[in-house]
Design an enzyme around this catalytic site. Structure first.
Site, PDB file in Angstrom:
ATOM      1  N   GLU A 138       0.878  -1.261  -0.151  1.00 57.40           N
ATOM      2  CA  GLU A 138       0.045   0.156   0.105  1.00 57.40           C
ATOM      3  C   GLU A 138       0.716   1.225   0.028  1.00 57.40           C
ATOM      4  O   GLU A 138       1.808   1.371   0.750  1.00 57.40           O
ATOM      5  CB  GLU A 138      -1.061   0.082   1.290  1.00 57.40           C
ATOM      6  N   GLY A 272       2.356   0.883  11.509  1.00 57.33           N
ATOM      7  CA  GLY A 272       1.939   0.162  12.638  1.00 57.33           C
ATOM      8  C   GLY A 272       1.805  -1.538  12.159  1.00 57.33           C
ATOM      9  O   GLY A 272       2.189  -2.431  12.605  1.00 57.33           O
ATOM     10  N   ALA A 273       0.868  -1.575  11.054  1.00 64.33           N
ATOM     11  CA  ALA A 273       0.609  -2.879  10.644  1.00 64.33           C
ATOM     12  C   ALA A 273      -0.060  -2.735   9.156  1.00 64.33           C
ATOM     13  O   ALA A 273      -0.378  -1.389   8.803  1.00 64.33           O
ATOM     14  CB  ALA A 273      -0.325  -3.802  11.326  1.00 64.33           C
ATOM     15  N   MET A 274      -0.205  -3.852   8.321  1.00 63.02           N
ATOM     16  CA  MET A 274      -0.754  -3.800   7.154  1.00 63.02           C
ATOM     17  C   MET A 274      -1.848  -5.016   6.706  1.00 63.02           C
ATOM     18  O   MET A 274      -1.478  -6.034   7.208  1.00 63.02           O
ATOM     19  CB  MET A 274       0.375  -3.547   6.199  1.00 63.02           C
ATOM     20  N   GLU A 275      -3.042  -4.603   6.314  1.00 59.55           N
ATOM     21  CA  GLU A 275      -4.232  -5.528   6.239  1.00 59.55           C
ATOM     22  C   GLU A 275      -4.228  -6.424   5.074  1.00 59.55           C
ATOM     23  O   GLU A 275      -5.128  -6.983   4.472  1.00 59.55           O
ATOM     24  CB  GLU A 275      -5.636  -4.899   6.417  1.00 59.55           C
ATOM     25  N   GLU A 307      -6.559  -3.963  11.959  1.00 60.54           N
ATOM     26  CA  GLU A 307      -6.395  -5.022  10.928  1.00 60.54           C
ATOM     27  C   GLU A 307      -7.278  -6.111  10.673  1.00 60.54           C
ATOM     28  O   GLU A 307      -7.650  -6.465   9.484  1.00 60.54           O
ATOM     29  CB  GLU A 307      -4.960  -5.443  11.042  1.00 60.54           C
ATOM     30  N   HIS A 310     -10.427  -4.738   8.879  1.00 62.31           N
ATOM     31  CA  HIS A 310     -10.173  -4.565   7.625  1.00 62.31           C
ATOM     32  C   HIS A 310     -10.399  -5.780   6.708  1.00 62.31           C
ATOM     33  O   HIS A 310     -10.472  -5.513   5.297  1.00 62.31           O
ATOM     34  CB  HIS A 310      -8.473  -4.217   7.356  1.00 62.31           C
TER      35      HIS A 310
END
Length: 862
Positions: A138, A272-275, A307, A310
């Protein structure tokens, strides 16, 4: 020339023409341990073979596919070889003369590993010398790994085949297969967008479990590097994950839409994080190596739930274009915090306090910058969206979504969401699709609400207007709404908005502020009468926007302000305390409350504050106020008072408690006298002890970094600490400590490593910048203002987005609070002709200087 950009018009034109069916992606990562191709001929690339089948609505039409790669060896369209040197330009492969109906494209390329956290990131762990890979796509970086139609509304299935080194594990969106030798062939995914595809590979450690519901078993996996395995609290993470599955499936009335759910803690992660669908990547700082407060566990849990949310909102149903990014992120933020607040067994039922205390203060700050924009921003191209992952998109959006839930009703909101998921599964949508579903279930007309809340910028202020008779009885009460002018440079006009708010009445009972009454109502227009309060006795405190339902600045009437100032720590509930703290901080930033008065307020109330997240926020805010908003001639006095307070609170805190650890970190951040620094050194070498305080790895580094910044720890001391902690985290901490040293040589070396070289990995560059900028070193850093403006445009144009943004924001001379810095910034903005994205970042930083000057003037006048 498009370069790596893509406009919305181009994306819409391509979506009208093409329907994408399926990708087959074959990656040879067998040389990844050494850093390049398997034959060792190239130490930075891997072979990528993409076959994509798609339909064209027109015969003879032209289009393009996206690819960022050092070399393209073969392009074959419908069996015909194209000249790669001719068709591959500006990160695009031109596709001409398409057939009506089915087309097939094959692209063979060498794609590059990165150390920037974009595309396919490669990291070597200093503990075991093994390489670890993960993707981050992303917004537009799948094209760094395979040829792709890089926009969210061209969904397709994806089938990955990966050749990896012996002994590695490969994880993707589909369940992990048994390898044939060293080749991993995954089943095709459901129809998803390119930006949520993922690949994680390396000798990762893993723990597995399942989520069981209604006869279905969803495999759960947690992964991290072996060097972190001893710290991985997998059962706690699984517990939060299962609570999320249970709560989301009930509220969304839609079963988890993918075949498995892996969570992968990966190194040097920018966000922080990715979905990624079924394969969520999370920064591995969330695997805690040392003691942290409960606030850190709460934030991690919110990230996990964000996440997971998401998977439905974003992955199952995806925005058509990036102008609805806000809805994607806001929905995940709102529902993750709602889950923490109300899921059975949740450890954080106070999560709305944390939201008010952290997310909303971020939103209010962002909404007062010259770059403020409507929640539903105009995203014309990829450059626009890359700088739009901001406090408006995440925090204001989630705040307004919370307001929308209060406006339409919680049950009606989730009924609308359920209909939305069922109608649009594995498809793309616009905001109007969700609002239409909510109008159906709630009976509310949301067009005016949407126009005023989502299509305009800025914050409203709500004030009480009270009249009381001689007996203390309220004779009239109204809520006055104001729409302050937008910041200079911001687009649009200020507007009054409809608000759904609660008004809380509080009385002092045995020294505690207890809520004795609550009214919930719609506020609209400049003045909203509240007849329910007329004829009642005036309470000690009347709090507008109690329960934090709406998004607005709130001011107290004179009598309430007096009581809150004396008893802020005495609210029995954490949320009204957080709202009052946030209001005081907002007044300090707005130069309505002098910094010295804010310091006095915090000192009077923080000892009674039980919420550890609020305590830690107050620590940060006091330090920031003293560093930037205090009168320069009084700053050192204020810092001395604050540091003494932190030490007293540290010694008084319950041994081994979260509050003790938080106060230890606050003390370490500002220790300044010889005696205080001696204590830091003593805690580090074991000659001093504070009962219950574990001076563990992370706290040791905090002590070392402060000692380095004050000239008490030299290179030998830093190297000795690194010898104790020969991990990637230790290397980052050491880089921060070295850059923090108060010498011209240390600053020059740090500057050169970031600005004059592009070799540092993303996480190490961030660590160096964090050390370079020290609030006690203004004079030492003053000469770098001119150097910054000389370098920043070239850096922006030559580095990747993540790396350039770190430098543009992190090295801006924010500590040089003066008219001269404003003038230098204005001169650069006038002459440099920066891109819109860079202009925005520099203008935001400039606004920080302007705000600090006003706050300093208010403190001088106090």
């Amino acid at each position: 020339m498009p370069g790596t950009n893509l406009t919305r018009d181009e994306a819409q034109q391509r979506a009208r023409l093409l329907t994408v069916d399926a990708y087959e992606i074959d990656l040879d990562l067998s040389g990844a341990q050494e850093g390049g191709d398997a034959d060792g001929s190239d130490h930075g690339t891997f072979r990528s073979v993409t076959t994509v089948r798609f339909d064209s609505a027109e015969a003879g039409a032209d289009s393009f596919i996206d690819l960022v790669a050092p070399a393209v060896h073969e392009v074959r369209l419908n069996g015909e070889a194209l000249d790669a040197g001719e068709v591959f330009k500006d990160s695009r492969i031109a596709l001409t003369g398409l057939r009506a109906g089915r087309n097939e494209l094959r692209v063979v390329a060498d794609c590059a590993y990165t150390n920037t956290g974009e595309g396919l990131h490669r990291f070597v762990d200093p503990v075991d010398q093994q390489a670890y890979l993960y993707t981050q796509f992303e917004v537009p970086d799948a094209r760094r790994v395979y040829a792709s139609f890089e926009q969210p509304d061209l969904k397709a299935t994806f089938q990955f085949t990966v050749k990896a080194p012996e002994g590695w594990t490969v994880i993707s969106n589909s369940p992990t297969p048994e390898p044939t030798g060293t080749v991993w062939r995954f089943e095709p995914t459901p129809r998803i967008s390119t930006y949520i595809t993922a690949l994680i590979a390396g000798p990762y450690h893993s723990v597995h479990s399942t989520y069981e519901k209604d006869g279905r078993s969803v495999p759960l996996g947690i992964y991290c590097r072996p060097s972190l395995a001893e710290h991985l609290d997998a059962e706690q993470i699984f517990e939060v994950t299962r609570q999320g599955f249970e709560w989301f499936q009930e509220k969304f009335d839609y079963a988890y839409p993918f075949a498995k759910y892996d969570q992968l803690f990966v190194p040097e992660f920018n966000a922080g994080a990715m979905e990624n669908a079924g394969a969520v990547t999370i920064r591995d700082q969330y695997v805690f190596r040392s003691k942290v407060t409960d606030a850190a566990y709460e934030v991690r849990a919110e990230t996990i739930l964000h996440e997971l949310a998401h998977m439905w909102f974003g992955d199952l149903v995806t925005m058509e274009w990036w102008n609805d990014l806000w809805l994607n992120e806001s929905f995940a933020t709102y529902t993750s915090i709602a889950c923490q607040a109300s899921a059975p067994g949740s450890k954080w039922p106070h999560s709305w306090t944390t939201f008010a205390n952290s997310m909303k203060t971020w939103a209010y700050r962002q909404d007062q910058l010259p770059s403020t924009h409507p929640i539903m921003a105009e995203i014309n191209d990829l450059d626009d969206v890359l700088v739009n992952f901001d406090g408006i998109t995440y925090a204001k959006g989630a705040s307004v979504l919370k307001q929308l839930v209060a406006y339409v009703g919680r049950d009606e909101f989730f009924q609308g969401v359920q209909a939305y998921f069922k109608a649009h599964a594995f498809k793309n949508t616009r905001l109007s699709d969700l609002l239409g579903a909510l109008e159906e279930t709630s009976g509310r007309d949301l067009k005016t609400w949407s126009k005023k809340w989502l299509e305009t910028a800025g914050i409203n202020i709500l004030r009480p207007e009270i009249e009381v008779d001689a007996q203390g009885v309220i004779t009239s009460f109204a809520v006055k709404q104001e729409a302050p002018a937008l910041p200079p440079g911001a687009k649009g006009e200020p507007v009054l908005r409809p608000h759904r708010i609660a008004i809380g009445s509080y009385e002092l009972t045995d020294g505690k502020l207890v809520r004795t009454g609550r009214i919930e109502l719609d506020v609209d227009g400049a003045l909203t009468p509240v007849p329910q309060l007329a004829g009642t006795r005036r309470p000690a405190v009347l709090l507008l926007n109690d329960d934090d339902l709406s998004y607005a600045k709130v001011r107290l009437d004179e009598e309430s302000l007096k009581v809150v100032t004396e008893h802020l720590g005495d609210f029995t509930e954490s949320l009204p305390r957080a709202l009052s703290w946030a209001s005081a901080w907002d007044m300090t930033r707005d130069a309505e409350l002098p910094t010295r008065d804010y310091l006095a307020l915090v000192r009077s109330g923080i000892g009674k504050e039980s919420d550890i997240g609020v305590v830690q926020s107050l620590h940060r805010q006091v330090k920031l106020a003293l560093d930037l908003y205090a009168a320069p001639e009084w700053r050192e006095t204020g810092l001395a008072v604050w540091t003494t307070e932190t030490l007293e609170q540290l010694r008084a805190a319950e041994p081994g408690s979260d509050h003790q650890l938080a106060w230890a970190r606050a003390f370490a951040a500002s220790a300044r006298t010889d005696e205080q620094l001696d204590l830091l050194q003593g805690l580090l070498d074991g000659t001093e002890e504070i009962s219950g305080l574990a001076v563990d790895t992370e706290l040791r580094w905090s002590l070392v970094q402060r000692l380095a910044a004050t000239g008490r720890a030299d290179e030998k001391a830093i190297a000795a600490e690194l010898e104790r902690d020969k991990t990637s985290a230790g290397e980052r901490h050491a880089a921060t400590a070295r850059a923090a040293r108060p010498t011209e040589r240390a600053k020059a070396e740090a500057w050169a490593s970031v600005v004059e070289s592009d070799r540092l990995p993303n996480a190490v560059q961030e660590a160096v910048i964090g050390g370079f900028v020290q609030t006690d070193q203004r004079e030492l850093l003053a000469s770098y203002t001119a150097k910054y403006f000389d370098a920043v445009k070239d850096i922006w144009e030559s580095r990747s987005h993540e790396m350039a943004q770190q430098i543009a924001v992190g090295l801006y001379p924010a500590l040089q609070v003066s008219q001269e810095t404003l003038d230098a910034t204005d001169a650069w903005l006038a002459a440099a002709e920066p891109s819109a994205a860079l202009r925005r970042l520099i203008s935001e930083s400039r606004a920080g200087i302007e705000r600090a000057l006003k706050a300093q003037a208010a403190d001088v006048a106090a």
